[in-house]
Design an enzyme around this catalytic site. Structure first.
Site: not given
Ligand code: UDP
Ligand code: MG
Length: 148
Positions: A9, A115, A126
């Site tokens: 992130k 994540h 994803e």
């Protein structure tokens, strides 16, 4: 072979944790199949976290993810989804064990550095979202030293 989507992130990138984090997955024996540094726009972040859209923290979460570049990765290996979650640690850093990425490098849930996909099914979704052009097809020459 199973794959997981792992994203460093914006706080992890800003804090210079890219090498440390990728190193943990590499040293474990997982195989890097995709890697890119990119900034995402609001609709893309909202799509990635669409399952959480009714949560009170959703707006802040989206702001967090679009606040700077992220490193998007695909890691491959036996049980990489579940093991990746263990390497990452519990969602709340106050509950993440020392030795996990969040346990070692994070303090707050809204700045928890990384994540990782929570199921094989979500990993597939994803990976398709973040790597629409696919990933790199290669095998490590170390494979036989990692798998029996
Ligand atoms: N999050 C938050 N507040 C919360 C719960 C989650 O800000 O109370 C953020 C946090 O960054 C977390 C992300 O939302 O990593 C996604 O939440 P999820 O429950 O999917 O946790 P994860 O799968 O990332 O451990
Ligand atoms: Mg999650």
């Amino acid at each position: 072979m199973e794959q997981s989507f792992i994203m460093i992130k914006p706080d992890g990138v800003q804090r210079g944790l890219v090498g440390e984090i990728t190193s943990r997955f590499e040293k474990k024996g997982f195989l890097l199949k995709g890697l890119k540094l990119l900034s995402v726009e609001r609709p893309f972040a909202e799509k990635h976290y669409e399952d959480l859209s009714s949560k009170p923290f959703f707006e802040g979460l989206v702001e967090y993810i679009i606040s700077g570049p992220v490193v998007a990765m695909v890691w491959e290996g036996k049980n990489v989804v579940a093991t990746g979650r263990k390497i990452i640690g519990a969602t709340k850093p106050s509950e993440s064990a020392p030795g996990t990425i969040r346990g070692d490098f994070a303090v707050e849930v809204g700045r928890n550095v990384i994540h990782g996909s929570d199921s094989v099914e979500n990993a597939k979704k994803e990976i398709a979202l973040w790597f629409p052009d696919g990933t790199v097809n290669w095998q490590s020459s170390l494979h036989r030293w990692i798998y029996e």
